[in-house]
Design a protein around this motif. Structure first.
Motif, PDB file in Angstrom:
ATOM      1  N   ILE A   1      33.731  43.173  34.880  1.00  0.00           N
ATOM      2  CA  ILE A   1      34.301  44.245  35.692  1.00  0.00           C
ATOM      3  C   ILE A   1      34.793  45.342  34.759  1.00  0.00           C
ATOM      4  O   ILE A   1      35.523  45.085  33.798  1.00  0.00           O
ATOM      5  CB  ILE A   1      35.442  43.730  36.578  1.00  0.00           C
ATOM      6  CG1 ILE A   1      34.885  42.775  37.643  1.00  0.00           C
ATOM      7  CG2 ILE A   1      36.175  44.891  37.254  1.00  0.00           C
ATOM      8  CD1 ILE A   1      35.936  42.148  38.536  1.00  0.00           C
ATOM      9  N   TYR A   2      34.398  46.578  35.065  1.00  0.00           N
ATOM     10  CA  TYR A   2      34.733  47.742  34.241  1.00  0.00           C
ATOM     11  C   TYR A   2      35.819  48.565  34.931  1.00  0.00           C
ATOM     12  O   TYR A   2      35.852  48.656  36.167  1.00  0.00           O
ATOM     13  CB  TYR A   2      33.475  48.559  33.960  1.00  0.00           C
ATOM     14  CG  TYR A   2      32.536  47.792  33.069  1.00  0.00           C
ATOM     15  CD1 TYR A   2      32.564  47.957  31.693  1.00  0.00           C
ATOM     16  CD2 TYR A   2      31.675  46.828  33.602  1.00  0.00           C
ATOM     17  CE1 TYR A   2      31.735  47.203  30.866  1.00  0.00           C
ATOM     18  CE2 TYR A   2      30.851  46.072  32.785  1.00  0.00           C
ATOM     19  CZ  TYR A   2      30.892  46.264  31.408  1.00  0.00           C
ATOM     20  OH  TYR A   2      30.096  45.496  30.596  1.00  0.00           O
ATOM     21  N   ILE A   3      36.690  49.152  34.121  1.00  0.00           N
ATOM     22  CA  ILE A   3      37.882  49.824  34.627  1.00  0.00           C
ATOM     23  C   ILE A   3      37.967  51.210  34.020  1.00  0.00           C
ATOM     24  O   ILE A   3      37.967  51.366  32.786  1.00  0.00           O
ATOM     25  CB  ILE A   3      39.156  49.032  34.260  1.00  0.00           C
ATOM     26  CG1 ILE A   3      39.024  47.575  34.729  1.00  0.00           C
ATOM     27  CG2 ILE A   3      40.395  49.689  34.860  1.00  0.00           C
ATOM     28  CD1 ILE A   3      39.955  46.633  34.021  1.00  0.00           C
TER      29      ILE A   3
ATOM     30  N   ILE B   1      37.281  52.644  28.295  1.00  0.00           N
ATOM     31  CA  ILE B   1      36.832  51.993  29.521  1.00  0.00           C
ATOM     32  C   ILE B   1      37.251  50.533  29.394  1.00  0.00           C
ATOM     33  O   ILE B   1      36.852  49.843  28.449  1.00  0.00           O
ATOM     34  CB  ILE B   1      35.314  52.095  29.715  1.00  0.00           C
ATOM     35  CG1 ILE B   1      34.877  53.565  29.784  1.00  0.00           C
ATOM     36  CG2 ILE B   1      34.887  51.341  30.981  1.00  0.00           C
ATOM     37  CD1 ILE B   1      33.378  53.759  29.750  1.00  0.00           C
ATOM     38  N   GLY B   2      38.106  50.084  30.311  1.00  0.00           N
ATOM     39  CA  GLY B   2      38.569  48.709  30.258  1.00  0.00           C
ATOM     40  C   GLY B   2      37.500  47.743  30.735  1.00  0.00           C
ATOM     41  O   GLY B   2      36.589  48.111  31.478  1.00  0.00           O
ATOM     42  N   VAL B   3      37.615  46.495  30.314  1.00  0.00           N
ATOM     43  CA  VAL B   3      36.663  45.462  30.710  1.00  0.00           C
ATOM     44  C   VAL B   3      37.421  44.174  31.025  1.00  0.00           C
ATOM     45  O   VAL B   3      38.280  43.745  30.243  1.00  0.00           O
ATOM     46  CB  VAL B   3      35.631  45.176  29.605  1.00  0.00           C
ATOM     47  CG1 VAL B   3      34.636  44.106  30.070  1.00  0.00           C
ATOM     48  CG2 VAL B   3      34.878  46.435  29.212  1.00  0.00           C
ATOM     49  N   ILE B   4      37.138  43.572  32.178  1.00  0.00           N
ATOM     50  CA  ILE B   4      37.567  42.205  32.472  1.00  0.00           C
ATOM     51  C   ILE B   4      36.366  41.329  32.134  1.00  0.00           C
ATOM     52  O   ILE B   4      35.366  41.316  32.842  1.00  0.00           O
ATOM     53  CB  ILE B   4      37.995  42.041  33.939  1.00  0.00           C
ATOM     54  CG1 ILE B   4      39.143  43.008  34.266  1.00  0.00           C
ATOM     55  CG2 ILE B   4      38.412  40.604  34.215  1.00  0.00           C
ATOM     56  CD1 ILE B   4      39.505  43.054  35.728  1.00  0.00           C
TER      57      ILE B   4
ATOM     58  N   TRP C   1      41.275  40.439  30.220  1.00  0.00           N
ATOM     59  CA  TRP C   1      41.289  41.876  30.540  1.00  0.00           C
ATOM     60  C   TRP C   1      41.650  42.651  29.284  1.00  0.00           C
ATOM     61  O   TRP C   1      42.652  42.414  28.636  1.00  0.00           O
ATOM     62  CB  TRP C   1      42.254  42.111  31.693  1.00  0.00           C
ATOM     63  CG  TRP C   1      43.226  43.256  31.684  1.00  0.00           C
ATOM     64  CD1 TRP C   1      44.573  43.158  31.826  1.00  0.00           C
ATOM     65  CD2 TRP C   1      42.940  44.660  31.601  1.00  0.00           C
ATOM     66  NE1 TRP C   1      45.159  44.400  31.826  1.00  0.00           N
ATOM     67  CE2 TRP C   1      44.186  45.351  31.694  1.00  0.00           C
ATOM     68  CE3 TRP C   1      41.779  45.401  31.447  1.00  0.00           C
ATOM     69  CZ2 TRP C   1      44.276  46.732  31.643  1.00  0.00           C
ATOM     70  CZ3 TRP C   1      41.869  46.785  31.395  1.00  0.00           C
ATOM     71  CH2 TRP C   1      43.107  47.427  31.498  1.00  0.00           C
ATOM     72  N   ASP C   2      40.779  43.605  28.913  1.00  0.00           N
ATOM     73  CA  ASP C   2      40.914  44.364  27.670  1.00  0.00           C
ATOM     74  C   ASP C   2      40.786  45.851  27.976  1.00  0.00           C
ATOM     75  O   ASP C   2      39.713  46.334  28.341  1.00  0.00           O
ATOM     76  CB  ASP C   2      39.824  43.921  26.697  1.00  0.00           C
ATOM     77  CG  ASP C   2      39.879  44.645  25.357  1.00  0.00           C
ATOM     78  OD1 ASP C   2      40.798  45.459  25.152  1.00  0.00           O
ATOM     79  OD2 ASP C   2      38.988  44.400  24.524  1.00  0.00           O
TER      80      ASP C   2
END
Length: 483
Positions: free
Chosen positions: A334-336, A344-347, A359-360
């Motif tokens: 999942i991208y944030i 761009i965050g990533v789960i 979650w990063d």
């Protein structure tokens, strides 16, 4: 407008498991934010810096992209302007009645067609813009024809009104038959969802109404139009739908009937420990977990199995990134969108509980050049593009009978065999004549009525069946015997 017609099924067999399980690359190229994108044809996804989404109108939220079945970009939009794969504005590709501040915009291909695509747009902030141009907005569609402009596409219909009452929420998933597509929106100042079905014949203007949940807006303060804001998503298998509201911090989760388009409320939750503003939402690939971005630190993880809500902390600086929209990727992560940043965050493990989800906020880094950076939006897609593991997360069964069969011995359409029999574990099919007399019954799923000894005419069928998901279903209809 594409002409609507009732399909007549005579002898075509739908290989539904193939349609459901084949690799789908229509969501492999994303454009969003300030001239950025992601290319999932590479692993890890490649950062793209050739997007045009903020060139003319400062895009912040609204984004939708579509690729072909091979993963090659076709076009993208912010609900106002449409760009082709060469990053040029399509002919007549300006002046769509969406806005760059609407949470969601959506692209849906005409089923079974590589040429025609619907773009769905909505007003910003509920009815707030109805007294202002352009044309009082509303929930609308425009049509792109990819055969135009030497295969680069052009907008051939624009801003066709479907509803004057709309929020910023829209989502799509495939019908139970694996071919058609449901597009669901939520009306403003109302409990009502509308589910529109798109078939090979086009968008059906009749729609399915469900009203099992809360009225939006959820309160009636001067900030209430903000409850139009917030993502709405289907799970990858299409069997659940959820949305959040920005002001009233409401989460609602629904069961969705892929056959009928009806919604039923699973649960509603607003008693959060803090009165966070809820904005981004996405399901994990299995559908067990929902992730929500909030104002303040962290991301919420909702365990639908236990109705547990956890706050996930971020392990890297900045401790409290401004997380915005979420979107599952073709890789199952999942991208944030991290608003106003080069991040761009990533789960990484969204089907793991709690901190194991990993979650990063620094999942993907965008070059720092003052031009390319995240805003609050990510592209919106048909959820079925991400349905990768039907063996692990089975979809509801689907049973579809033809309405005509011709037992004339030519080897084509000689028996009343189902057109689709997907995820059905057992069934009983009964066929009656017009006087209600039983003429055929079977439970084997191997032999079907051949009409032998019966006159041409209309017969009625009724079936009870059980899916591999353990649930029971029933359907009925008619079939015409022709010789």
């Amino acid at each position: 407008m594409i002409a609507l017609a009732k399909p007549v099924y005579i002898f075509m067999i739908c290989f539904l498991p193939y349609l459901q399980c084949r690799g789908q690359k229509e969501a492999n190229v994303w454009y969003f934010g300030h001239q950025i994108g992601l290319n999932f044809n590479a692993e890890p996804p490649e950062v793209l810096l050739d997007g045009q989404l903020d060139i003319n109108d400062g895009s912040t939220e609204s984004a939708a992209s579509i690729s072909d079945r091979n993963g090659d970009l076709l076009f993208y939009t912010n609900g106002v302007t449409v760009w082709n794969r060469a990053h040029n504005i399509m002919p007549d590709g300006t002046g769509l009645y969406g806005t760059n501040t609407t949470t969601q915009t959506l692209i849906v291909p005409l089923p079974g067609n590589d040429r025609l695509y619907y773009i769905f747009t909505a007003s910003p902030q509920g009815d707030a813009d109805y007294d202002n141009p352009p044309e009082k907005r509303g929930f609308r569609y425009s049509l792109v024809d990819m055969a135009q402009d030497n295969g680069l596409g052009a907008v051939t219909e624009k801003n066709v009104l479907l509803s004057v009452s709309t929020t910023e929420k829209m989502a799509a998933t495939r019908h139970a038959n694996g071919r058609d597509v449901w597009v669901v929106m939520h009306e403003w100042n109302s409990k009502k969802f509308r589910a529109y079905l798109i078939t090979a014949q086009g968008l059906q203007l009749s729609y399915v109404i469900s009203d099992p949940g809360s009225v939006l807006p959820a309160d009636h303060t001067e900030l209430a139009p903000g409850d139009a804001i917030g993502q709405m998503k289907f799970s990858a298998n299409g069997e659940r739908l959820a949305f959040v509201t920005y002001i009233s911090h409401l989460l609602e989760v629904y069961d969705f009937d892929l056959l009928t388009g009806k919604l039923s409320l699973l649960f509603s939750f607003s008693n959060f420990v803090q009165p966070w503003r809820l904005y981004g939402l996405e399901f994990s690939p299995s559908g067990q977990y929902i992730y929500i971005t909030i104002s303040g630190c962290g991301i919420l993880q909702v365990d639908l199995g236990n109705e547990n809500i956890l706050v996930l902390s971020n392990k890297k600086e900045p401790i409290c990134p401004n997380s915005a929209q979420l979107q599952v990727g073709p890789d199952g992560k999942i991208y944030i969108a991290i608003l106003g940043s080069q991040l761009i965050g990533v789960i990484n493990n969204p089907d793991e509980l709690g901190e194991s989800s990993n979650w990063d906020s620094h999942g993907i880094l965008i070059p720092v050049d003052g031009v390319h950076y995240c805003s609050s939006g990510l592209p919106n897609f048909i959820s079925s593009y991400f349905y990768k593991n039907p063996e692990l997360y089975p979809q509801s069964p689907y049973f579809e009978m033809p309405n005509v069969f011709t037992p004339n011995g030519d080897g084509i359409n000689d028996v009343s065999e189902p057109m689709s029999l997907f995820n059905v574990q057992s069934l009983m099919l009964s066929i009656y004549n017009r006087w209600g007399d039983l003429v055929f019954q079977n439970t084997s799923m191997k032999s079907w009525w051949d009409g032998d000894g019966y006159a041409p005419g209309v017969y009625f069928w009724h079936t009870h069946y059980e899916g591999i998901n353990g649930k029971s279903y029933s359907q009925k209809g008619y079939i015409q015997l022709m010789r």
